[in-house]
Scaffold this motif. Structure first.
Motif, mmCIF file in Angstrom:
data_model
loop_
_atom_site.group_PDB
_atom_site.id
_atom_site.type_symbol
_atom_site.label_atom_id
_atom_site.label_comp_id
_atom_site.label_asym_id
_atom_site.label_seq_id
_atom_site.Cartn_x
_atom_site.Cartn_y
_atom_site.Cartn_z
ATOM 1 N N LEU A 7 0.659 -1.064 0.056
ATOM 2 C CA LEU A 7 -0.114 -0.032 -0.089
ATOM 3 C C LEU A 7 1.029 1.283 0.078
ATOM 4 C CD1 LEU A 7 -2.519 -1.075 2.853
ATOM 5 C CD2 LEU A 7 -2.502 -1.831 0.623
ATOM 6 N N THR A 8 0.442 2.277 -0.554
ATOM 7 C CA THR A 8 1.248 3.678 -0.449
ATOM 8 C C THR A 8 0.536 4.730 0.133
ATOM 9 O OG1 THR A 8 0.291 4.188 -2.707
ATOM 10 C CG2 THR A 8 2.401 2.916 -2.399
ATOM 11 N N THR A 9 0.905 5.551 0.672
ATOM 12 C CA THR A 9 0.536 6.753 1.270
ATOM 13 C C THR A 9 1.304 8.076 0.752
ATOM 14 O OG1 THR A 9 2.099 7.290 3.275
ATOM 15 C CG2 THR A 9 0.105 5.601 3.553
ATOM 16 N N PRO A 10 0.954 9.046 0.872
ATOM 17 C CA PRO A 10 1.978 10.332 0.515
ATOM 18 C C PRO A 10 3.556 10.244 0.929
ATOM 19 C CG PRO A 10 -0.189 11.180 0.902
ATOM 20 C CD PRO A 10 -0.258 9.840 1.420
ATOM 21 N N ARG A 11 3.495 9.748 2.118
ATOM 22 C CA ARG A 11 5.010 9.558 2.495
ATOM 23 C C ARG A 11 5.355 8.383 3.038
ATOM 24 N NH1 ARG A 11 5.233 12.463 8.180
ATOM 25 N NH2 ARG A 11 3.167 11.422 8.421
ATOM 26 N N PHE A 12 4.603 7.281 2.950
ATOM 27 C CA PHE A 12 5.161 5.924 3.090
ATOM 28 C C PHE A 12 4.550 4.761 2.039
ATOM 29 C CE2 PHE A 12 4.500 8.157 6.891
ATOM 30 C CZ PHE A 12 6.073 8.244 7.466
ATOM 31 N N THR A 13 5.409 3.845 2.007
ATOM 32 C CA THR A 13 5.089 2.568 1.363
ATOM 33 C C THR A 13 4.952 1.499 2.455
ATOM 34 O OG1 THR A 13 6.280 2.944 -0.352
ATOM 35 C CG2 THR A 13 5.930 0.412 -0.124
ATOM 36 N N LEU A 14 3.508 0.760 2.606
ATOM 37 C CA LEU A 14 3.383 -0.173 3.604
ATOM 38 C C LEU A 14 3.628 -1.599 2.822
ATOM 39 C CD1 LEU A 14 1.617 2.226 4.560
ATOM 40 C CD2 LEU A 14 0.413 0.652 5.917
ATOM 41 N N ARG A 15 4.720 -2.197 3.329
ATOM 42 C CA ARG A 15 5.151 -3.421 2.548
ATOM 43 C C ARG A 15 4.919 -4.640 3.345
ATOM 44 N NH1 ARG A 15 9.411 -4.390 5.295
ATOM 45 N NH2 ARG A 15 10.936 -2.737 5.650
ATOM 46 N N ILE A 64 4.650 -3.221 7.191
ATOM 47 C CA ILE A 64 5.840 -2.270 7.650
ATOM 48 C C ILE A 64 5.682 -0.969 7.006
ATOM 49 C CG2 ILE A 64 8.077 -1.884 8.144
ATOM 50 C CD1 ILE A 64 6.962 -4.014 9.903
ATOM 51 N N ALA A 65 5.538 0.202 7.588
ATOM 52 C CA ALA A 65 5.557 1.574 6.994
ATOM 53 C C ALA A 65 7.336 1.843 6.897
ATOM 54 C CB ALA A 65 5.117 2.460 7.981
ATOM 55 N N GLU A 66 7.562 2.363 5.694
ATOM 56 C CA GLU A 66 9.011 2.554 5.241
ATOM 57 C C GLU A 66 8.779 3.970 4.516
ATOM 58 O OE1 GLU A 66 12.238 -0.198 4.124
ATOM 59 O OE2 GLU A 66 11.165 0.313 2.238
ATOM 60 N N ASP A 67 9.522 5.140 4.763
ATOM 61 C CA ASP A 67 9.649 6.184 3.878
ATOM 62 C C ASP A 67 10.308 6.177 2.779
ATOM 63 O OD1 ASP A 67 12.360 6.720 4.872
ATOM 64 O OD2 ASP A 67 11.705 8.160 6.272
ATOM 65 N N ALA A 68 10.578 6.931 1.889
ATOM 66 C CA ALA A 68 11.331 6.977 0.574
ATOM 67 C C ALA A 68 12.746 6.679 0.832
ATOM 68 C CB ALA A 68 11.100 8.337 -0.250
ATOM 69 N N GLU A 105 -1.700 8.429 9.319
ATOM 70 C CA GLU A 105 -1.488 8.290 7.644
ATOM 71 C C GLU A 105 -1.774 6.731 7.110
ATOM 72 O OE1 GLU A 105 1.877 9.404 4.269
ATOM 73 O OE2 GLU A 105 1.737 10.711 5.947
ATOM 74 N N CYS A 106 -0.869 6.069 7.934
ATOM 75 C CA CYS A 106 -0.770 4.508 7.692
ATOM 76 C C CYS A 106 -1.995 3.859 7.729
ATOM 77 C CB CYS A 106 0.457 3.941 8.178
ATOM 78 S SG CYS A 106 1.941 4.650 7.593
ATOM 79 N N MET A 107 -2.767 4.142 8.971
ATOM 80 C CA MET A 107 -4.033 3.718 9.241
ATOM 81 C C MET A 107 -5.014 4.055 8.253
ATOM 82 S SD MET A 107 -4.054 1.252 11.832
ATOM 83 C CE MET A 107 -5.771 1.287 11.949
ATOM 84 N N GLU A 108 -5.132 5.050 7.755
ATOM 85 C CA GLU A 108 -5.968 5.724 6.898
ATOM 86 C C GLU A 108 -5.987 4.774 5.658
ATOM 87 O OE1 GLU A 108 -5.434 9.910 6.451
ATOM 88 O OE2 GLU A 108 -6.673 10.318 7.985
ATOM 89 N N ALA A 109 -4.782 4.443 5.174
ATOM 90 C CA ALA A 109 -4.452 3.623 4.014
ATOM 91 C C ALA A 109 -4.902 2.150 4.299
ATOM 92 C CB ALA A 109 -3.105 3.704 3.642
ATOM 93 N N LEU A 110 -4.508 1.632 5.435
ATOM 94 C CA LEU A 110 -4.755 0.452 5.786
ATOM 95 C C LEU A 110 -6.478 0.060 5.840
ATOM 96 C CD1 LEU A 110 -4.070 -2.543 6.476
ATOM 97 C CD2 LEU A 110 -3.994 -1.846 8.949
#
Length: 180
Positions: A7-15, A64-68, A105-110
């Motif tokens: 999943l992606t958010t403006p600042r993170f990739t959830l992998r 896992i949320a990881e930034d760029a 941010e990450c919970m909204e994507a999840l």
């Protein structure tokens, strides 16, 4: 084990979870203050943490949320609750990334993913979360995300911190605002 979609958010990739994530999250998961609201005490080694993350008997999924830049910012989970269509969610922000809005941010994507993605042929109809009543930051986050407090379970759980009260939160797909 069910697959974990990236999943992606403006600042993170959830992998999906990787072995190296135990090292990246050890400082967080070994901190006594952070671990206060876990059901178990702080971890004492990366190996112990990896064993917990990779437990083959656990039927949930981890993102896992990881930034760029590759910095691990948190762990987000979903697992089947008491019946089909209901998923329990959980999260922890890396200790060095607190107060940056990572969890929101990450919970909204999840949430969006769980309500709209195919989970055994249909998205979830309800998400739940359990939180220690003393965990004010988590309570604020869940309420900001639109979750409703459905129960206050008194002296519900005994953990390393003693006897704990738990709030049970729920978010129905029909009540979800779509992340807006």
């Amino acid at each position: 084990m069910r697959a974990v979609q990236t999943l992606t958010t403006p600042r993170f990739t959830l992998r999906p979870l990787r072995r190296s994530d135990a090292a990246a999250l050890f400082a967080t998961m070994s901190d006594d203050d952070v671990s206060l609201y876990l059901t178990r005490p702080a971890f004492t080694s990366e190996e112990e943490l990896w064993g917990w993350f990779a437990d083959p008997d656990w039927n949930g999924r981890t993102w896992i949320a990881e930034d760029a830049g590759g910095d691990v910012a948190g762990r987000f989970v979903a697992f089947p609750a008491h019946e089909k269509g209901v998923e329990e969610v959980g999260y922890i922000t890396a200790i060095h990334r607190t107060r940056e809005g990572v969890a929101r941010e990450c919970m909204e994507a999840l949430i969006r993913h769980l309500f709209t993605a195919a989970i055994e042929d249909e998205g979830a109809r309800k998400l739940t979360a359990e939180v220690d009543t003393r965990n004010a930051a988590s309570v604020r986050l869940l309420e900001a995300l639109g979750f409703t407090r459905e129960a206050h379970l008194r002296e519900h759980e005994t953990t390393h911190a003693g006897l704990c009260d738990i709030y049970l939160y729920g978010l129905l797909k029909s009540e979800w605002n779509g992340g807006e």
